[in-house]
Design a protein around this motif. Structure first.
Motif, PDB file in Angstrom:
ATOM      1  N   LEU A 240       0.855  -1.183   0.000  1.00 42.20           N
ATOM      2  CA  LEU A 240       0.000   0.000   0.000  1.00 42.20           C
ATOM      3  C   LEU A 240       0.888   1.227   0.000  1.00 42.20           C
ATOM      4  O   LEU A 240       1.838   1.310   0.787  1.00 42.20           O
ATOM      5  N   ILE A 241       0.591   2.187  -0.860  1.00 45.15           N
ATOM      6  CA  ILE A 241       1.338   3.432  -0.895  1.00 45.15           C
ATOM      7  C   ILE A 241       0.381   4.549  -0.515  1.00 45.15           C
ATOM      8  O   ILE A 241      -0.607   4.803  -1.202  1.00 45.15           O
ATOM      9  N   ALA A 242       0.658   5.195   0.616  1.00 40.80           N
ATOM     10  CA  ALA A 242      -0.208   6.246   1.150  1.00 40.80           C
ATOM     11  C   ALA A 242       0.000   7.547   0.385  1.00 40.80           C
ATOM     12  O   ALA A 242       0.965   7.713  -0.363  1.00 40.80           O
ATOM     13  N   SER A 243      -0.908   8.491   0.595  1.00 35.47           N
ATOM     14  CA  SER A 243      -0.844   9.771  -0.109  1.00 35.47           C
ATOM     15  C   SER A 243       0.414  10.567   0.251  1.00 35.47           C
ATOM     16  O   SER A 243       0.838  11.414  -0.509  1.00 35.47           O
ATOM     17  N   ASP A 244       1.026  10.287   1.406  1.00 34.85           N
ATOM     18  CA  ASP A 244       2.264  10.982   1.782  1.00 34.85           C
ATOM     19  C   ASP A 244       3.505  10.294   1.222  1.00 34.85           C
ATOM     20  O   ASP A 244       4.632  10.705   1.496  1.00 34.85           O
TER      21      ASP A 244
END
Length: 84
Positions: A11-15
Motif C-alpha cells: 500500500l502506498i499512502a498519499s504521503d
C-alpha cells in the motif's frame, strides 16, 4: 508459517510512505464506480478497500510486515493512513 494462504500487497499512502501487507480476509462489494483499478479507498477510520473492475475488495484482516495479524480497523488506528 500461516495455517491458510493469503495475498500480499504493497500500500502506498498519499504521503508517499509504503506498507507491505499480507491479506488474510477480504469481502467483495459489487458497485459501479469510476475509480482506477488498484486504487486504495480509505477514510482512515472505518474502511480499507481496493477498487476492482466491478466494485471493491474490502480488506478485513491484514498483517503488516513484522507485525501480528489484525483487523483492518486496528490497522488503520495504528498507522493513521489516508488514501484517495
Amino acid at each position: 508459517m500461516s495455517p491458510h494462504p493469503g495475498a500480499f500487497t504493497e500500500l502506498i499512502a498519499s504521503d508517499g510512505s509504503s506498507y507491505y501487507l499480507k491479506v488474510f480476509r477480504g469481502q467483495q462489494e459489487i458497485q459501479r464506480h469510476s475509480i482506477k483499478t488498484g486504487t486504495i479507498a480509505c477514510d482512515g477510520k472505518t474502511y480499507l478497500k481496493v477498487a476492482v473492475r466491478n466494485g471493491f475488495i474490502h480488506l478485513l484482516e491484514v498483517q503488516p510486515a513484522g507485525r501480528k495479524t489484525m483487523n483492518s480497523l486496528d490497522f488503520l488506528k495504528g498507522y493513521g493512513m489516508h488514501f484517495i
